[in-house]
Design a protein around this motif. Structure first.
Motif, PDB file in Angstrom:
ATOM      1  N   LEU A 394     -22.891   4.773 -37.349  1.00 41.12           N
ATOM      2  CA  LEU A 394     -22.222   5.498 -36.267  1.00 41.12           C
ATOM      3  C   LEU A 394     -21.232   6.503 -36.837  1.00 41.12           C
ATOM      4  O   LEU A 394     -21.032   7.581 -36.279  1.00 41.12           O
ATOM      5  CB  LEU A 394     -21.494   4.525 -35.339  1.00 41.12           C
ATOM      6  N   GLY A 398     -21.144  10.413 -36.317  1.00 37.38           N
ATOM      7  CA  GLY A 398     -19.942  11.086 -35.877  1.00 37.38           C
ATOM      8  C   GLY A 398     -19.523  10.688 -34.477  1.00 37.38           C
ATOM      9  O   GLY A 398     -19.210  11.530 -33.654  1.00 37.38           O
ATOM     10  N   LEU A 399     -19.523   9.367 -34.213  1.00 37.17           N
ATOM     11  CA  LEU A 399     -19.079   8.909 -32.903  1.00 37.17           C
ATOM     12  C   LEU A 399     -17.674   8.333 -33.029  1.00 37.17           C
ATOM     13  O   LEU A 399     -17.386   7.628 -33.978  1.00 37.17           O
ATOM     14  CB  LEU A 399     -20.039   7.842 -32.370  1.00 37.17           C
ATOM     15  N   PRO A 400     -16.833   8.625 -32.050  1.00 33.37           N
ATOM     16  CA  PRO A 400     -15.486   8.071 -32.144  1.00 33.37           C
ATOM     17  C   PRO A 400     -15.520   6.576 -31.943  1.00 33.37           C
ATOM     18  O   PRO A 400     -16.425   6.079 -31.290  1.00 33.37           O
ATOM     19  CB  PRO A 400     -14.755   8.778 -30.987  1.00 33.37           C
ATOM     20  N   PHE A 405     -16.241  10.831 -37.013  1.00 29.20           N
ATOM     21  CA  PHE A 405     -16.000  11.721 -35.882  1.00 29.20           C
ATOM     22  C   PHE A 405     -14.847  12.642 -36.179  1.00 29.20           C
ATOM     23  O   PHE A 405     -14.905  13.850 -35.930  1.00 29.20           O
ATOM     24  CB  PHE A 405     -15.721  10.889 -34.637  1.00 29.20           C
ATOM     25  N   LEU A 432     -27.148  15.321 -35.351  1.00 28.80           N
ATOM     26  CA  LEU A 432     -28.303  14.922 -34.557  1.00 28.80           C
ATOM     27  C   LEU A 432     -29.362  14.268 -35.428  1.00 28.80           C
ATOM     28  O   LEU A 432     -29.949  13.252 -35.049  1.00 28.80           O
ATOM     29  CB  LEU A 432     -28.885  16.142 -33.840  1.00 28.80           C
ATOM     30  N   PHE A 439     -30.731   5.741 -35.467  1.00 25.44           N
ATOM     31  CA  PHE A 439     -31.194   5.017 -34.297  1.00 25.44           C
ATOM     32  C   PHE A 439     -32.590   4.479 -34.468  1.00 25.44           C
ATOM     33  O   PHE A 439     -32.946   3.458 -33.887  1.00 25.44           O
ATOM     34  CB  PHE A 439     -31.046   5.868 -33.029  1.00 25.44           C
ATOM     35  N   GLU A 443     -33.079   0.630 -33.788  1.00 23.42           N
ATOM     36  CA  GLU A 443     -34.115   0.167 -32.877  1.00 23.42           C
ATOM     37  C   GLU A 443     -34.965  -0.905 -33.542  1.00 23.42           C
ATOM     38  O   GLU A 443     -35.242  -1.943 -32.960  1.00 23.42           O
ATOM     39  CB  GLU A 443     -34.980   1.370 -32.505  1.00 23.42           C
ATOM     40  N   ARG A 444     -35.351  -0.635 -34.812  1.00 22.02           N
ATOM     41  CA  ARG A 444     -36.122  -1.640 -35.531  1.00 22.02           C
ATOM     42  C   ARG A 444     -35.348  -2.930 -35.668  1.00 22.02           C
ATOM     43  O   ARG A 444     -35.887  -4.012 -35.536  1.00 22.02           O
ATOM     44  CB  ARG A 444     -36.384  -1.185 -36.956  1.00 22.02           C
ATOM     45  N   TYR A 446     -33.093  -4.072 -33.854  1.00 21.65           N
ATOM     46  CA  TYR A 446     -32.795  -4.699 -32.584  1.00 21.65           C
ATOM     47  C   TYR A 446     -34.035  -5.328 -31.987  1.00 21.65           C
ATOM     48  O   TYR A 446     -34.007  -6.442 -31.503  1.00 21.65           O
ATOM     49  CB  TYR A 446     -32.256  -3.601 -31.660  1.00 21.65           C
ATOM     50  N   PHE A 447     -35.137  -4.606 -32.040  1.00 20.26           N
ATOM     51  CA  PHE A 447     -36.322  -5.087 -31.363  1.00 20.26           C
ATOM     52  C   PHE A 447     -37.289  -5.810 -32.265  1.00 20.26           C
ATOM     53  O   PHE A 447     -38.144  -6.531 -31.792  1.00 20.26           O
ATOM     54  CB  PHE A 447     -37.080  -3.906 -30.739  1.00 20.26           C
ATOM     55  N   GLY A 448     -37.177  -5.577 -33.572  1.00 18.68           N
ATOM     56  CA  GLY A 448     -38.144  -6.219 -34.436  1.00 18.68           C
ATOM     57  C   GLY A 448     -39.458  -5.465 -34.408  1.00 18.68           C
ATOM     58  O   GLY A 448     -39.600  -4.422 -33.800  1.00 18.68           O
ATOM     59  N   ILE A 450     -42.925  -4.304 -33.398  1.00 13.73           N
ATOM     60  CA  ILE A 450     -43.652  -4.333 -32.127  1.00 13.73           C
ATOM     61  C   ILE A 450     -45.066  -4.780 -32.415  1.00 13.73           C
ATOM     62  O   ILE A 450     -45.739  -4.227 -33.272  1.00 13.73           O
ATOM     63  CB  ILE A 450     -43.713  -2.933 -31.518  1.00 13.73           C
ATOM     64  N   ASP A 463     -39.190  -0.448 -57.762  1.00  7.00           N
ATOM     65  CA  ASP A 463     -38.126  -0.263 -58.742  1.00  7.00           C
ATOM     66  C   ASP A 463     -36.759  -0.081 -58.111  1.00  7.00           C
ATOM     67  O   ASP A 463     -35.747  -0.140 -58.787  1.00  7.00           O
ATOM     68  CB  ASP A 463     -38.441   0.939 -59.645  1.00  7.00           C
TER      69      ASP A 463
ATOM     70  N   TYR C 140     -14.704  12.190 -23.414  1.00  6.62           N
ATOM     71  CA  TYR C 140     -15.839  12.219 -24.326  1.00  6.62           C
ATOM     72  C   TYR C 140     -16.060  10.866 -24.965  1.00  6.62           C
ATOM     73  O   TYR C 140     -17.187  10.389 -25.068  1.00  6.62           O
ATOM     74  CB  TYR C 140     -15.583  13.279 -25.399  1.00  6.62           C
ATOM     75  N   ILE C 141     -14.977  10.233 -25.404  1.00  8.07           N
ATOM     76  CA  ILE C 141     -15.116   8.942 -26.081  1.00  8.07           C
ATOM     77  C   ILE C 141     -15.740   7.926 -25.154  1.00  8.07           C
ATOM     78  O   ILE C 141     -16.688   7.231 -25.519  1.00  8.07           O
ATOM     79  CB  ILE C 141     -13.741   8.449 -26.585  1.00  8.07           C
ATOM     80  N   GLU C 144     -19.448   8.579 -24.455  1.00  9.80           N
ATOM     81  CA  GLU C 144     -20.348   8.104 -25.511  1.00  9.80           C
ATOM     82  C   GLU C 144     -20.473   6.593 -25.501  1.00  9.80           C
ATOM     83  O   GLU C 144     -21.552   6.041 -25.689  1.00  9.80           O
ATOM     84  CB  GLU C 144     -19.836   8.558 -26.890  1.00  9.80           C
ATOM     85  N   TYR C 151     -27.584   1.277 -23.324  1.00 13.36           N
ATOM     86  CA  TYR C 151     -28.868   1.234 -24.024  1.00 13.36           C
ATOM     87  C   TYR C 151     -29.507  -0.149 -23.998  1.00 13.36           C
ATOM     88  O   TYR C 151     -30.692  -0.263 -23.681  1.00 13.36           O
ATOM     89  CB  TYR C 151     -28.687   1.751 -25.455  1.00 13.36           C
ATOM     90  N   GLY C 158     -37.697  -4.966 -23.731  1.00 16.68           N
ATOM     91  CA  GLY C 158     -38.064  -5.066 -25.128  1.00 16.68           C
ATOM     92  C   GLY C 158     -39.499  -4.753 -25.457  1.00 16.68           C
ATOM     93  O   GLY C 158     -39.919  -4.875 -26.587  1.00 16.68           O
ATOM     94  N   ARG C 163     -38.910   0.467 -25.231  1.00 14.35           N
ATOM     95  CA  ARG C 163     -38.420   1.134 -26.431  1.00 14.35           C
ATOM     96  C   ARG C 163     -38.512   2.635 -26.306  1.00 14.35           C
ATOM     97  O   ARG C 163     -37.583   3.354 -26.668  1.00 14.35           O
ATOM     98  CB  ARG C 163     -39.241   0.678 -27.636  1.00 14.35           C
ATOM     99  N   LEU C 170     -31.491   7.681 -25.152  1.00 13.41           N
ATOM    100  CA  LEU C 170     -30.440   7.982 -26.117  1.00 13.41           C
ATOM    101  C   LEU C 170     -30.553   9.388 -26.673  1.00 13.41           C
ATOM    102  O   LEU C 170     -29.550  10.078 -26.844  1.00 13.41           O
ATOM    103  CB  LEU C 170     -30.506   6.993 -27.273  1.00 13.41           C
ATOM    104  N   VAL C 178     -23.473  15.484 -28.237  1.00 18.34           N
ATOM    105  CA  VAL C 178     -23.001  15.873 -29.562  1.00 18.34           C
ATOM    106  C   VAL C 178     -23.212  17.356 -29.794  1.00 18.34           C
ATOM    107  O   VAL C 178     -22.354  18.058 -30.317  1.00 18.34           O
ATOM    108  CB  VAL C 178     -23.722  15.040 -30.652  1.00 18.34           C
TER     109      VAL C 178
END
Lengths: 511, 165, 499
Positions: A394, A398-400, A405, A432, A439, A443-444, A446-448, A450, A463, C140-141, C144, C151, C158, C163, C170, C178
């Motif tokens: 995060l 760049g998320l506060p 950020f 971005l 993300f 996502e991987r 979190y969801f495992g 598929i 190596d 903004y904070i 976000e 999400y 799931g 997904r 997102l 952003v």
């Protein structure tokens, strides 16, 4: 006692490394203790030094090595200049070193075998070199320390597997070219000014108005090229991905956050203290424009190359290359926000990279997978590690309130002020792309996996996986991760204070 | 045409022939580092490169008719021929205070001695170069041990994905 | 000028749902206690918000600051009319949605309910944070944080669909914020010399030109993509993979309303109506919103999946709000703020009904709803009321807000003539209302008034469980009540639009 703080905090690791060498082979546990004591002590000393410098009115103090008397015309001895900026980065180096030593406790025997004590000796020497670079005020001394740092890092990297040795060799070649360019540049400066002390060179350049001189311009270019090679500024970055990916994990987690950032620090010192902002940002020079475009290319290229990678460590190293682009661009924007933003980013990037590298190393070692699918279902299996990685990710996006950020905030502000919109766009673009990269991983995790989706078969780069898998993650590996994640948040929330210290120091030199 | 070349040689190359030599040496070293396939040859190139820079520094300290910068207590009889300085380093620099500390109550004429500072710096640089070379050779040994060869192309062949991985 | 007063209540209202999160996680094994925490937090929050109401009505602004985080910008809460209106809507509907979610999740025996309720509470905290935000950075904070905390709710199931829906969600929301909001915010920070508060609200003191002003305005408008403006709207229909309680609260009330709320704040607080009139740039946004209204209504006609139809209807309704505020007239701005509340009540009713239909009958598609009126009369009556409100027909709150919006287009210029550009927008309102009717009324009609042979259902009544029925009846009632008693909302809206 506080007068001698700078040299004391260099001496502790120096003697620590000597003791480690004397301890000989197969003595990793004792060496670990020695390293912990010396680095812990130095970390405390650097904290004291920071507190002391913050209290000073002048903003810095000088330490004369060997007690050479102060000369009215030219400096005789080697001088250390300790100001807030130096203290902050020395503190960062010490803390990262200390945390890394904690991390290495269980990894040493697996990854470097019987040479454990030599590993600790080299790490301590590396820290001495880095802190020396940060504090020194003498141009040639800077070269020597850069080489000390480089030599120990070559050796540390080569301690790994066979690909590590090869990558280290390439690093030797490129690094030596860079350092030699730097040396040549200093040589030109010496020829013109007759002195090696940074402040004296600056005064001489200013008083004799030597900035139009061809030699000085060439000297500047050579020094810049040298430093850029060392910090892996695109396109001089070729050595970095291999060197940091194949190195033993303990080396990677130490060097990735620090080496390139300290070189960025050197670049800023050279730009502002040695040559001066009048020279560097002068309207006649097209460099500012050119270099900012180069930084933009570095950011974009680094981000894209990271996106394309399936190997975790390689991906992170390309992100480092993009981050270097941030800092170089920020420093060359020519305004206070840009420079201070670049400095703040040194600290914040050190924290982020440390956190990410440790988390990645833990994941790779534990799962035995070097590719991104190591992260499958990891929030369930290794939640603490994933949370640490998430905070690092995060911050990269760049998320506060993470520090990433705020450093983006200052850099964008500097870019807006300077009217360099391409830099602003590049920063947003890289945010971005980082968002996409991270993300996908979240996502991987979190969801495992598929069921039913066919994974493209990519060859795993065995190596990059350090030797010696583990069944469960020991506390000694989790503690540095947690402290790293916390520091990301702390540096972020405290950004106002840190930023004000940095700007005060920069205002003094920008005059 | 000959006149242009002659004057070029006369004015540009001859007065600064030492710098030309160093630059050529540097380029040879750089060329070797980049293009050579064999790892040891790369290292040789690296050594040449570093040596060229060292020579450049040392040449900076040269003064015509100057002696080696070691003071003996018996004093000298050297005449100071005031030849023109062909370099810039005789500008204001290190004061002579520390030299006269040796008990010699004659003030030292700095023009009689070559500039010692570049020598000292280059001693350091030589040491750095030697260490780097030693380290690089050790790494090459390790590479040779792992791959069995020191030719870069053969090593890269071994590392191709079709290989061992 | 409103008077600013320090108060701890905004902080507490925000904190309550935040504290609920660890409590819910810890009580994960005891479902009843866990749900009890949710209710407790919701009721306390609503109560705290109501506590602040009288003070705000008097014209005070309640202020709470966490401290400066960047030079000159604190993280702070400032509660004014707009903020408290939104907070009332969000917190009251949280109570109802929690009840609904309880019934829904338990009937379907959904998995991971702890995570669900915990993320819900976190999202509500973020929503209140946005509602009370006192400057752009705080806004903004929390914006976000809201994207991130919703999400897990969107991707709750799931599976592959979830997904990819989550990814669209997102990428659209984070990407736009952003890429657009961040530079626009920093630009404003730089222009105003280091302060981005909403108070006297405007960049009027700077030398912002029309060109730069338009770019910044568009950056903000598109950047807050939660407002569903085209072309960044596709996250909304894709987010319908979420369970219906999520769709109901977050997409009919909290998430999307946060989007338009931010737009209203930018228009009134960052730029200010005066400046926008001077620069004459708001008309661009009007037309983008108008385009979105018509297009989304047309797409809604073609959707067979009930929730997707509702999603596109929401997109259209959100653009009403943006259209209203871009009209810049007091009536238009009032109408748009009113619509935040009225649409919320109407839409949430519709979503509750859609979920009830799924729980009781397992039906998702409009074509399957023929004759369902006899089987689920209460649900379908509520659906009818909700539709009327969204279309804007009498006896429902939707009419009130639409009236103001339409009146906002009929602005009389100083010369005594009507503004032709705005009259064109009046046509947009009318046409879209007709389209709304076209895609809602047939559902109701066919549900109730079909011939017995055509009905796909037989047998007696089979409604959704009580926990689902009660909330949808209450919200339907609210839609009706707000028609007869809109005074409170009009008053709160007026505090902003009549400055």
């Amino acid at each position: 006692m506080t007068d001698h703080l700078p040299i004391l905090l260099l001496l502790f690791p120096l003697f620590g490394s000597l003791i480690c060498v004397l301890l000989g082979k197969n003595n990793a546990a004792h060496s670990w203790v020695v390293a912990m004591i010396s680095l812990g002590g130095s970390a405390l000393l650097s904290l004291l030094m920071l507190i002391k410098v913050l209290g000073l009115k002048l903003g810095d103090f000088r330490y004369r090595m060997g007690g050479w008397p102060e000369s009215s015309s030219y400096e005789v001895g080697i001088e250390l200049r300790v100001d807030v900026l130096a203290c902050l980065i020395v503190l960062a180096v010490m803390i990262v070193g200390f945390l890394n030593t904690i991390y290495s406790k269980t990894r040493v025997s697996a990854e470097v075998g019987e040479k454990g004590s030599f590993f600790y000796a080299l790490i301590q020497l590396l820290i001495v070199g880095l802190c020396g670079i940060i504090m020194t005020n003498d141009a040639f001394n800077l070269y020597v320390l850069i080489e000390i740092t480089s030599l120990t890092s070559y050796a540390l990297i080569a301690m790994g597997n066979r690909r590590a040795a090869l990558s280290s060799f390439n690093y030797v070649i490129m690094g030596t070219i860079g350092a030699s360019f730097y040396l040549l540049g200093v040589g030109y400066l010496y020829i013109k000014t007759g002195t090696l002390n940074i402040d004296d060179i600056h005064n001489y350049l200013r008083s004799e108005n030597l900035w139009a001189s061809q030699s000085i311009v060439v000297a500047f270019i050579l020094i810049m090229l040298g430093v850029w090679t060392k910090m892996a500024f695109f396109p001089l970055h070729g050595w970095l991905p291999n060197a940091y990916s194949y190195a033993p994990s303990m080396t990677g987690t130490f060097m990735a956050p620090l080496m390139t950032k300290v070189m960025v620090y050197v670049m800023i010192r050279v730009m502002l203290w040695l040559f001066g902002s009048d020279f560097v940002y002068s309207p006649e020079s097209i460099w500012s424009e050119l270099i900012i475009w180069m930084a933009v290319v570095a950011i974009v290229a680094g981000s894209f190359l990271a996106l394309a990678r399936n190997d975790i460590k390689k991906m992170l190293t390309y992100l480092i290359i993009a981050e270097v682009g941030y800092m170089v661009g920020g420093a060359w924007l020519g305004n206070l926000n840009g420079q201070a933003g670049a400095f703040y980013h040194i600290l914040s990037d050190a924290a982020m990279t440390f956190c990410l590298f440790i988390a990645a190393s833990i994941v790779i070692i534990r799962t035995g997978e070097s590719r991104l699918n190591a992260f499958d279902d990891l929030f369930r299996k290794m939640p603490i590690t994933m949370i640490g990685f998430t905070i690092g990710g995060l911050s990269m996006i760049g998320l506060p309130p993470t520090c990433g950020f705020f450093s983006k905030w200052y850099l964008i502000k500097g870019g807006v002020e300077a009217g360099q919109w391409e830099f602003v766009v590049a920063l947003l673009f890289s945010s971005l792309i980082n968002a996409v990269i991270f993300f996908k991983i979240f996502e991987r995790a979190y969801f495992g996996k598929i069921k039913g989706i066919k994974e493209e078969v990519t060859v795993q780069d065995r190596d990059t996986i350090p030797a010696g898998g583990i069944k469960s993650v020991p506390l000694s590996m989790l503690i540095p991760l947690c402290v790293g994640s916390l520091s990301i948040l702390i540096i972020g929330i405290m950004n106002k204070n840190i930023f004000s210290w940095i700007t005060k120091a920069l205002e003094m030199v920008n005059g | 045409m000959d006149i242009i070349i002659a004057s070029f040689i006369e004015e540009v190359i001859v007065p600064k022939f030492n710098y030309w030599i160093y630059v050529i040496l540097m380029m040879i070293g750089l060329f070797a580092m980049i293009t050579k396939n064999n790892l040891i040859k790369k290292l040789i190139g690296m050594a040449i490169f570093q040596t060229a820079i060292i020579l450049l520094y040392v040449s900076v300290g040269v003064k015509s008719e100057a002696n080696i910068p070691i003071i003996s207590h018996h004093g000298f009889q050297e005449h100071v021929e005031h030849a023109q300085d062909e370099n810039y380093s005789s500008k204001p620099e290190v004061s002579t205070d520390d030299k006269s500390d040796k008990g010699d109550h004659h003030a030292i004429d700095k023009d009689k001695f070559a500039n010692p500072l570049p020598h000292v710096l280059m001693l350091t640089a030589i040491v750095v170069g030697v260490s780097t070379l030693g380290l690089a050779l050790a790494i090459s040994q390790k590479v040779h041990g792992s791959f069995g060869t020191l030719e870069e192309d053969e090593i890269l062949d071994q590392l191709k994905p079709g290989g061992h991985d | 000028m409103a008077s600013v007063e320090f108060s701890l209540i905004p902080f507490l209202a925000w904190l309550v749902s935040l504290l609920a999160v660890p409590a819910i996680i810890l009580l994960g094994k005891k479902p009843d206690a866990r749900e009890g925490i949710t209710f407790l937090a919701a009721i306390v929050k609503f109560g705290l918000v109501l506590l602040m109401l009288p003070l705000v009505r008097e014209g005070k602004i309640l202020h709470f600051s966490f401290g400066e985080i960047i030079e000159g910008i604190p993280i702070e809460f400032r509660v004014d009319g707009l903020g408290i209106l939104f907070a009332i809507v969000a917190s009251s509907l949280w109570i109802l949605t929690s009840l609904y979610a309880l019934g829904y999740m338990r009937s379907l025996k959904e998995h991971d309910q702890t995570r669900f309720f915990a993320c819900f509470a976190l999202s509500l905290s973020a929503t209140i944070g946005v509602a009370f935000a006192g400057n752009l950075l705080t806004l903004y904070i929390f914006y976000e944080i809201l994207s991130l905390s919703t999400y897990p709710l969107v991707t709750h199931h799931g599976d592959k669909e979830a997904r990819s829906g989550g990814r669209t969600y997102l990428s659209h929301l984070l990407g736009t914020s952003v890429a657009f909001v961040l530079p626009a915010m920093i630009y404003c920070y730089w222009k105003k010399g280091g302060d981005i508060n909403f108070t006297d609200g405007s960049l009027l003191t700077t030398d912002l030109g029309s060109g730069a002003g338009l770019i910044v305005l568009l950056a903000f408008t598109f950047g807050f993509a939660k407002n569903g403006l085209m072309p960044f709207h596709s996250w909304l229909p894709n987010a319908m993979v979420a369970p219906t309680p999520v769709s109901a609260l977050l997409h009919a009330v909290a998430v999307v309303k946060v989007g338009v709320f931010c737009v209203i704040r930018v228009f009134t607080g960052v730029f200010g109506i005066e400046l926008l009139e001077k620069l004459d740039i708001a008309i661009v946004v009007s037309w983008i919103a108008a385009f979105t209204v018509i297009t989304s209504s047309l797409i809604a006609l073609s959707q067979n999946n009930l929730k997707r139809r509702l999603a596109f209807s929401t997109i259209g309704q959100l653009s009403y709000i943006i259209l209203g505020v871009s009209l810049l007239s007091p009536l238009g701005v009032t109408g748009s703020i009113l619509h935040v509340a009225m649409h919320a009540f109407g839409k949430i009713t519709l979503f509750f009904c859609a979920g009830a239909i799924y729980v009781a009958m397992h039906k998702k598609y409009v074509s399957e709803l023929v004759g369902i009126g006899r089987k689920m009369p209460i649900t379908m009556t509520a659906f009818a009321i909700g539709s009327l409100s969204v279309i804007g027909l009498p006896f429902t709150g939707g009419l009130v807000s639409k009236w103001y919006l339409v009146m906002g287009t009929v602005e009389v210029l100083p010369e005594g003539t009507l503004d032709h550009g705005k009259i064109a927008l009046l046509v947009v309102f009318l046409v879209s209302s007709i389209l709304n009717a076209c895609y809602f009324l047939p559902i109701v009609y066919r549900a109730f008034f079909c011939r017995p042979e055509e009905s796909l259902y037989e047998g007696g009544r089979q409604e959704a469980p009580l926990a689902c029925l009660i909330p949808l009846c209450i919200t339907a009632l609210l839609s009706v009540i707000s028609f007869f008693n809109p005074g409170l909302f009009i008053e709160l809206a007026g505090l902003i639009s009549n400055k």
